[in-house]
Write a protein that holds these residues in place. Structure first.
Motif, short mmCIF file in Angstrom:
data_model
loop_
_atom_site.label_atom_id
_atom_site.label_comp_id
_atom_site.label_asym_id
_atom_site.label_seq_id
_atom_site.Cartn_x
_atom_site.Cartn_y
_atom_site.Cartn_z
N GLY A 1 0.80 -1.22 0.00
CA GLY A 1 0.00 0.00 0.00
C GLY A 1 0.83 1.26 0.00
N ARG A 2 0.38 2.23 0.77
CA ARG A 2 1.05 3.54 0.78
C ARG A 2 2.45 3.48 1.40
NH1 ARG A 2 -3.14 4.10 4.60
NH2 ARG A 2 -2.41 4.24 6.76
N ASP B 1 -3.58 -6.02 -6.32
CA ASP B 1 -2.73 -5.54 -7.41
C ASP B 1 -1.62 -6.54 -7.74
OD1 ASP B 1 -3.96 -2.88 -7.78
OD2 ASP B 1 -3.25 -2.55 -5.73
N SER C 1 -0.31 1.87 -9.16
CA SER C 1 -1.45 1.22 -8.50
C SER C 1 -1.38 1.47 -6.99
CB SER C 1 -1.42 -0.29 -8.76
OG SER C 1 -0.36 -0.91 -8.03
N LYS C 2 -2.39 0.99 -6.28
CA LYS C 2 -2.39 1.11 -4.82
C LYS C 2 -1.41 0.14 -4.18
CE LYS C 2 -7.15 2.78 -4.44
NZ LYS C 2 -8.51 2.54 -3.87
N ARG C 3 -0.96 -0.81 -4.95
CA ARG C 3 0.03 -1.81 -4.51
C ARG C 3 -0.49 -2.60 -3.30
NH1 ARG C 3 5.88 1.11 -5.51
NH2 ARG C 3 6.67 -0.98 -5.13
N HIS C 4 -1.71 -3.10 -3.46
CA HIS C 4 -2.31 -3.98 -2.47
C HIS C 4 -2.19 -5.43 -2.95
CE1 HIS C 4 -5.03 -0.45 -0.94
NE2 HIS C 4 -3.79 -0.39 -0.48
#
Length: 378
Positions: free
Chosen positions: A338-339, A372, A366-369
């Motif tokens: 995420g962030r 993803d 992307s949100k990189r979760h």
């Protein structure tokens, strides 16, 4: 090419974007909120933990609450690790002050200090069973079958893949079971240097697991809260040094409340390392040493390491040391947290030599979760 996956709390929280938020395990600041929602954190169950939370919030947030019921949902959104770290510090403070009065043969003030010491001992002792009782409820239903853990295992079934989990929950194990695969606890069940069948999932749970049971040589004192308290105080000295933990099946875990556990296991406790900030004890159970050893070997054997929902915090000294000592030179590092992803990348540049990070713009933007990552490898 071998890949090692490291799961943090964000992986389990984001294991299935199709389910309601209430069906997701808690993040660090959601433990107390979800425990209240599920009627876990009751006066009958965990009285000392509730009292400790009130004291913490009154001191840290300048509240003036007298009871746990007066706390709002917003009040309860606190970092469980900061709260437990504070509780441990308070316990040490009262212990030192009490010992000083005893050594100086001063009677005045002993009773008050002893009460506070007992409270914070009990807070920490109850934590083992609080975590067990809350997390054994996830996943909340067998109907939740489409999830990212299962999708990942489908991809890795015919690959060389290792798994390190910082979580206590059993979502990965449930996913393996649904795919007719077997979660093998390295350091508990088996050795890493064997050729695993493709239906085996080697996982190092470095903070323990809610389905690991640690036998001890003691019987609890009378009184429910007392019995929990004593398990924390005496667990180290009374642990069987050469005895591996017992592993509960998923079915047994789900049907065994912590009260039933205590009634049927009067000389055992949950084999987890509670989130006590810098006070985590990885020496309490001999199996922990082996689990961490195998986690290091997993990293050293891997050409790629994928972080999913995982943070790297200063207080995680054991984790950082394991990364520094075992990440390969030129290792490929994929961060889906995420962030926090970019800050973790910056940290990892200090722990590995010439690491290679993902440059795919679709990933970076992307949100990189967890979702993803599954999309990235699909």
């Amino acid at each position: 090419m071998a890949t090692c996956y490291i799961f943090g709390a964000g992986a389990s929280y984001g294991y299935n974007s199709d389910v309601e938020e209430k069906d997701c395990p808690p993040l660090t600041e959601q433990f107390l909120v979800k425990a209240r929602e599920q009627n876990v954190l009751t006066e009958d169950n965990f009285p000392s933990l509730r009292e400790g939370v009130v004291k913490y919030l009154n001191e840290k947030e300048n509240l003036n609450a007298e009871t746990f019921e007066q706390l709002s949902e917003a009040d309860l959104k606190i970092d469980i690790e900061k709260f437990l770290g504070w509780s441990f510090s308070r316990r040490d403070e009262f212990s030192d002050r009490f010992d000083r009065l005893v050594s100086e043969r001063i009677l005045e003030g002993r009773d008050e200090l002893e009460e506070e010491l007992f409270l914070f001992d009990s807070v920490i002792g109850e934590t083992y069973f609080f975590i067990y009782e809350l997390l054994r409820r996830y996943p909340s239903s067998d109907k939740i079958i489409r999830n990212n853990y299962r999708k990942l295992l489908r991809k890795t079934r015919n690959e060389d893949a290792y798994f390190i989990s910082l979580n206590y929950d059993v979502l990965l194990e449930c996913a393996a079971q649904k795919r007719d695969m077997i979660a093998i606890y390295t350091g508990i069940h088996d050795k890493l240097d064997i050729d695993y069948p493709k239906d085996y999932v080697p996982v190092a749970k470095v903070h323990g697991s809610i389905n690991w049971i640690n036998p001890t040589d003691m019987r609890p004192e009378k009184g429910f809260s007392n019995s929990i308290k004593v398990r924390h105080l005496k667990g180290i000295s009374y642990t069987h040094p050469e005895t591996s933990v017992e592993v509960y099946s998923i079915d047994r875990l789900r049907r065994t409340s912590y009260r039933e556990f205590l009634n049927s296991n009067p000389m055992s406790k949950i084999a987890i390392v509670p989130p006590l900030a810098e006070n985590k004890n990885f020496e309490e159970i001999s199996d922990y040493k082996r689990v961490w050893k195998f986690a290091g070997e997993m990293l050293s054997k891997s050409d790629e390491v994928v972080f999913i929902g995982c943070s790297v915090r200063e207080q995680d000294e054991k984790f950082i040391e394991t990364l520094e000592n075992n990440l390969r030179d030129n290792v490929k590092l994929s961060i889906f947290s995420g962030r926090d992803s970019e800050s973790i990348e910056s940290q990892l540049e200090d722990y590995a030599t010439n690491p290679e990070f993902i440059t795919d713009e679709k990933v970076i933007n992307s949100k990189r979760h967890f979702d993803d990552y599954i999309q990235y490898i699909s």
